[in-house]
Motif scaffolding. Structure first.
Motif, PDB file in Angstrom:
ATOM      1  N   VAL A 119      16.939  40.832  -4.591  1.00  0.00           N
ATOM      2  CA  VAL A 119      17.874  41.731  -5.264  1.00  0.00           C
ATOM      3  C   VAL A 119      17.438  43.158  -4.974  1.00  0.00           C
ATOM      4  O   VAL A 119      16.277  43.523  -5.225  1.00  0.00           O
ATOM      5  CB  VAL A 119      17.917  41.474  -6.786  1.00  0.00           C
ATOM      6  CG1 VAL A 119      18.846  42.476  -7.459  1.00  0.00           C
ATOM      7  CG2 VAL A 119      18.372  40.056  -7.077  1.00  0.00           C
ATOM      8  N   LEU A 120      18.348  43.974  -4.420  1.00  0.00           N
ATOM      9  CA  LEU A 120      18.068  45.373  -4.098  1.00  0.00           C
ATOM     10  C   LEU A 120      18.897  46.279  -4.988  1.00  0.00           C
ATOM     11  O   LEU A 120      20.031  45.952  -5.354  1.00  0.00           O
ATOM     12  CB  LEU A 120      18.422  45.673  -2.631  1.00  0.00           C
ATOM     13  CG  LEU A 120      17.723  44.864  -1.533  1.00  0.00           C
ATOM     14  CD1 LEU A 120      18.237  45.305  -0.184  1.00  0.00           C
ATOM     15  CD2 LEU A 120      16.213  45.043  -1.608  1.00  0.00           C
ATOM     16  N   ASP A 121      18.315  47.466  -5.321  1.00  0.00           N
ATOM     17  CA  ASP A 121      19.138  48.470  -5.978  1.00  0.00           C
ATOM     18  C   ASP A 121      19.965  49.208  -4.927  1.00  0.00           C
ATOM     19  O   ASP A 121      19.942  48.876  -3.743  1.00  0.00           O
ATOM     20  CB  ASP A 121      18.271  49.420  -6.813  1.00  0.00           C
ATOM     21  CG  ASP A 121      17.329  50.273  -5.943  1.00  0.00           C
ATOM     22  OD1 ASP A 121      17.475  50.250  -4.702  1.00  0.00           O
ATOM     23  OD2 ASP A 121      16.467  50.962  -6.498  1.00  0.00           O
ATOM     24  N   ARG A 122      20.707  50.206  -5.337  1.00  0.00           N
ATOM     25  CA  ARG A 122      21.610  50.879  -4.402  1.00  0.00           C
ATOM     26  C   ARG A 122      20.842  51.663  -3.331  1.00  0.00           C
ATOM     27  O   ARG A 122      21.418  52.006  -2.288  1.00  0.00           O
ATOM     28  CB  ARG A 122      22.546  51.821  -5.184  1.00  0.00           C
ATOM     29  CG  ARG A 122      23.580  51.089  -6.029  1.00  0.00           C
ATOM     30  CD  ARG A 122      24.548  52.062  -6.694  1.00  0.00           C
ATOM     31  NE  ARG A 122      23.858  52.988  -7.581  1.00  0.00           N
ATOM     32  CZ  ARG A 122      23.637  52.738  -8.866  1.00  0.00           C
ATOM     33  NH1 ARG A 122      24.034  51.605  -9.400  1.00  0.00           N
ATOM     34  NH2 ARG A 122      23.017  53.604  -9.631  1.00  0.00           N
ATOM     35  N   GLN A 123      19.579  51.995  -3.563  1.00  0.00           N
ATOM     36  CA  GLN A 123      18.787  52.713  -2.577  1.00  0.00           C
ATOM     37  C   GLN A 123      18.022  51.775  -1.638  1.00  0.00           C
ATOM     38  O   GLN A 123      17.278  52.230  -0.778  1.00  0.00           O
ATOM     39  CB  GLN A 123      17.785  53.635  -3.293  1.00  0.00           C
ATOM     40  CG  GLN A 123      18.443  54.665  -4.198  1.00  0.00           C
ATOM     41  CD  GLN A 123      19.378  55.577  -3.425  1.00  0.00           C
ATOM     42  OE1 GLN A 123      19.083  55.962  -2.286  1.00  0.00           O
ATOM     43  NE2 GLN A 123      20.513  55.925  -4.024  1.00  0.00           N
ATOM     44  N   GLY A 124      18.196  50.456  -1.806  1.00  0.00           N
ATOM     45  CA  GLY A 124      17.543  49.500  -0.932  1.00  0.00           C
ATOM     46  C   GLY A 124      16.149  49.120  -1.373  1.00  0.00           C
ATOM     47  O   GLY A 124      15.393  48.554  -0.583  1.00  0.00           O
ATOM     48  N   ARG A 125      15.774  49.390  -2.624  1.00  0.00           N
ATOM     49  CA  ARG A 125      14.458  48.994  -3.108  1.00  0.00           C
ATOM     50  C   ARG A 125      14.531  47.590  -3.690  1.00  0.00           C
ATOM     51  O   ARG A 125      15.520  47.206  -4.303  1.00  0.00           O
ATOM     52  CB  ARG A 125      13.957  49.965  -4.182  1.00  0.00           C
ATOM     53  CG  ARG A 125      13.603  51.349  -3.640  1.00  0.00           C
ATOM     54  CD  ARG A 125      12.922  52.171  -4.721  1.00  0.00           C
ATOM     55  NE  ARG A 125      12.582  53.493  -4.236  1.00  0.00           N
ATOM     56  CZ  ARG A 125      13.379  54.553  -4.319  1.00  0.00           C
ATOM     57  NH1 ARG A 125      14.582  54.417  -4.862  1.00  0.00           N
ATOM     58  NH2 ARG A 125      12.990  55.737  -3.875  1.00  0.00           N
ATOM     59  N   VAL A 126      13.439  46.836  -3.504  1.00  0.00           N
ATOM     60  CA  VAL A 126      13.378  45.456  -3.975  1.00  0.00           C
ATOM     61  C   VAL A 126      13.186  45.454  -5.489  1.00  0.00           C
ATOM     62  O   VAL A 126      12.223  46.024  -6.013  1.00  0.00           O
ATOM     63  CB  VAL A 126      12.222  44.696  -3.284  1.00  0.00           C
ATOM     64  CG1 VAL A 126      12.124  43.282  -3.850  1.00  0.00           C
ATOM     65  CG2 VAL A 126      12.438  44.665  -1.777  1.00  0.00           C
ATOM     66  N   ALA A 127      14.136  44.796  -6.214  1.00  0.00           N
ATOM     67  CA  ALA A 127      14.026  44.673  -7.660  1.00  0.00           C
ATOM     68  C   ALA A 127      13.584  43.275  -8.078  1.00  0.00           C
ATOM     69  O   ALA A 127      12.954  43.116  -9.117  1.00  0.00           O
ATOM     70  CB  ALA A 127      15.361  45.003  -8.320  1.00  0.00           C
TER      71      ALA A 127
END
Length: 759
Positions: free
Chosen positions: A204-212
């Motif tokens: 799952v990524l946030d809108r900036q492409g970071r792994v959540a």
């Protein structure tokens, strides 16, 4: 003799054995079958890859909706908190306790911040300690989507990766933001609840492409940024397939899907080696099956050579019967292989008959379910249309009734005939009943103007019982009892009617449309600890009792929660009892439930007693016929008949009147220097401004100029300034008194309320 002889005999002559003919047919089928097997294997290889990728893409889309659901649950919790009276009134310490109880025992944080990011409440920090700015709760949100969700950020308290949702709120008239922060580790629950097939990688990524969240090694990878190729792909489209590498360096086919409401992205990574392995396995299986089929066919040639004609004929006859829809009987033919086919044919015919029966039953059930859903949707559309229709009808009726009421008052003052005066009084009584009907229409449409008023329940409840009786149906026996010395209460009368109606309709559903419904009202002196969440004092208790199904302890504990309902899916919103609870708490009271399964339910609404005078007291609402006033009134009314008659009636009472058909023209007159002492304005008018807009504008331009608003349309005026409100149709003497009171409170030296000499 021939120059070349094939390895098998082409026995198509009139003679020849069955064995030779079967062998010839089998060999003629072998080579095409092998070729087709190879082609089919290649097709299966490709289809298997496509199927796995499509399955992964569908899984990513489903998980993106699950991600939106996680965000929506938190947003719904915040929206439930926004109705708290302590939050709206600015009692932040009381609201802190409410929010802290809600967040107690969890790693979540509820934060109230100003638009510039200054924290006012943080449930992770004890009340009274200094709070820092938290820009992540105020900025970094994508407001263009239905859910306002932040990207990952470091929590200000524990420095863990955190995400937040927010909703705008108004605290004591000031716009603020209510946020709900959760550690990113909570999103791992998505993969625990929906486990992926072995070998699949979920991210799952946030809108900036970071792994959540991540199915593999989440503790080390949360917060890391996806590869450049991956971020470029999700920046250009919301759904697709990318050939990339994982953060572990493994080459994968990656499918992704963006959650529509939050904008977060779910990735599914498929190991290319594993994907090829499964596709090659499918290809090998296809070829193996084809090879086995050929070998079995060759073997069967020898077995059927001796006595095959009669069994084949019987098999043919059974196949014809099966094609005609009959069930084939299982019986020996004398040939083992044909017996196997015969048994399979009989089994298939029975399974087909059973499948047809099940399919017919499923089709009938689907048709019935679709018809039920269509009927439910139609009922919902009818109710929505009826709500809009009642609002428009009430507006038009109230304008007509206003014209009639004002005209009748003028006629009574001008009339000198006693019989004519009696007839005019009867007409006025009729317009009063018509006005009551429009109020019932508005209550049914749930679109009444929301303002508190002092209410005499001895008069309010009997009128409401007629509406209750019609709503629950004739099969429900309705009983009503009210104390003769019942105290007055102060609350929103329309919301009170809606609460009683909600309780009555819930009772009707619990009794399945037939039973005994009781509504009672009495006075209660509550001692400390007698009623939960109720301070000691004097209260009016409204009790609605039914003899329906009742509720268990768990249902009772959650009955007042928003969106909780015991009704089947699609038959209840779960907001009825929540509205009852909100009404009671908003008035300073409480709502309680006592119920036993199979015996019925009793819901009590506790409203605090008020010692204030009734809003419709005769001394304030019906001044004397000979009372004279002074002052200059600006009347803003778009209906020409209402405007003319109201202006004439006010002038007959001593006022001087300036009229304007719209709020825009009224502002032009006031800006041009037209002197007035008070403004009487309708709310719903044509033009760029409503009466509410006019009042708010005058509060800035002319803060000492009093404004009185009048309306017969179901509009919301909570955003308006604190101004007096009169409902159409109104009596001209009551409006005159309201105008005089407004001028007196504003300090206008109009000598209002005095009798002029000679009157």
């Amino acid at each position: 003799m021939p120059i070349w002889s094939p390895p098998f005999s082409l026995s198509f002559r009139a003679g020849g054995s069955i064995t030779a003919k079967l062998r010839t047919i089998v060999w003629l089928m072998v080579l095409p079958t092998l070729l087709l097997s190879v082609i089919a294997g290649i097709a299966v290889f490709r289809a298997e890859r496509r199927a796995v990728v499509n399955a992964a893409l569908e899984t990513a889309e489903a998980l993106s909706l699950v991600t939106d659901r996680e965000m929506a649950v938190r947003t719904a919790l915040l929206k439930a908190l926004t109705v708290s009276p302590s939050l709206r009134e600015g009692r932040l310490q009381d609201f802190y306790r409410e929010a802290a109880r809600l967040a107690d025992g969890s790693t979540n944080t509820i934060v109230l911040v100003t638009p510039d990011g200054q924290q006012l409440i943080n449930t992770r920090i004890p009340w009274g300690q200094p709070l820092t700015r938290s820009p992540a709760f105020a900025t970094g949100m994508q407001s263009g989507r239905r859910l306002i969700v932040s990207d990952l950020f470091h929590g200000p308290v524990d420095e863990r990766y955190t995400f937040a949702v927010r909703v705008p709120v108004t605290v004591n008239g000031q716009a603020m933001l209510l946020g709900y922060g959760s550690p990113a580790t909570e999103l791992q629950q998505i993969f625990r609840d929906q486990p992926l097939p072995e070998g699949w990688l979920g991210v799952v990524l946030d809108r900036q492409g970071r792994v959540a969240a991540r199915t593999r090694d989440p503790e080390r990878r949360v917060g890391q940024v996806a590869s450049d190729a991956m971020r470029q792909a999700i920046a250009t489209t919301d759904r697709g397939v990318v050939d990339a590498r994982t953060l572990d360096g493994v080459p994968v086919f990656t499918v992704f899907s963006r959650a529509p409401d939050s904008g977060w992205v779910v990735l599914i990574g498929l190991d290319r080696a594993e994907l090829a392995k499964s596709a090659w396995a499918a290809f090998a299986l296809t070829l193996s099956i084809s090879t086995v089929f050929i070998l079995v066919a060759l073997w069967m040639v020898r077995r059927m050579a001796r006595d095959i004609v009669e069994p084949l004929q019987k098999l043919r006859e059974d196949a014809i019967r099966m094609g005609g829809g009959e069930t084939v009987a299982d019986g020996p033919t004398g040939v083992e292989e044909i017996d196997t086919v015969q048994h399979a044919l009989a089994t298939a015919s029975r399974e087909r008959a059973g499948s047809e029966h099940r399919l017919r039953a499923e089709i009938d059930a689907a048709v019935a379910e679709t018809r039920s859903a269509q009927q439910a949707a139609l009922r919902s559309q009818k109710l929505e249309a009826l709500g809009r229709l009642t609002g428009g009808i009430a507006h038009d009726f109230n304008n007509l009734l206003q014209t009639m009421t004002t005209g009748l008052e003028l006629a009574r003052r001008l009339n000198s005939e006693p019989r004519g005066d009696a007839a005019l009084a009867a007409c006025q009584r009729a317009t009063g009943k018509a006005s009551q009907l429009t109020r019932q229409l508005l209550a049914f449409g749930r679109q009444q103007v929301g303002h508190e008023a002092v209410i005499d329940l001895r008069r309010q409840l009997p009128d409401l019982m007629e509406l209750v009786g019609g709503a629950v149906g004739s099969a429900v026996e309705v009983h009503f009892k009210v104390d003769d010395a019942l105290w007055s209460v102060k609350t929103d009368p329309v919301q009170l009617e809606l609460a009683v109606l909600n309780l009555a309709l819930n009772a009707r559903d619990a009794m399945h449309g037939r039973g005994r419904l009781s509504v009672a009202a009495d006075n209660q002196c509550v001692q400390a600890g007698q009623v939960h969440d109720l301070t000691p004092g004097e209260y009016v208790r409204i009790v609605v009792t039914d003899n329906g199904d009742g509720m268990n302890a768990e249902q009772i504990s959650r009955a007042f929660e928003p969106f909780f309902t015991t009704k089947p899916v699609g038959q209840g919103t779960g907001l009825g009892l929540a509205q009852v609870y909100a009404l009671a708490r908003g008035a300073g009271g409480a709502a309680t439930i006592h119920s036993k399964v199979g015996l019925g339910t009793e819901v009590a609404v506790w409203l605090p007693r008020t010692l204030a005078l009734l809003d419709d007291a005769p001394a304030a609402a019906a001044p004397g016929q000979n009372r004279r006033y002074r002052g200059r009134v600006m009347l803003v009314e778009d209906d020409a008949s209402v405007r003319e008659l109201t202006a004439q009636s006010l002038e007959d009472l001593g006022f001087s009147v300036v009229t304007a058909p719209t709020a825009d023209q009224a502002l032009d007159l006031l800006r041009g220097g037209t002197p007035v002492d008070v403004v009487l304005s309708d709310i719903v008018m044509p033009g760029t401004r409503s009466g509410v807009d006019l009042a708010r504008t005058l509060r800035v331009l002319k803060p000492t100029l009093p404004v009185v608003l009048a309306s017969g349309h179901p509009v919301r005026i909570e955003e308006a300034p604190d101004v007096p409100l009169v409902a159409k149709p109104y009596e001209i003497h009551a409006v005159a008194a309201k105008l005089a009171e407004a001028m007196n409170q504003a300090g206008v030296a109009a000598n209002t309320g005095e009798f002029l000499p000679g009157t």
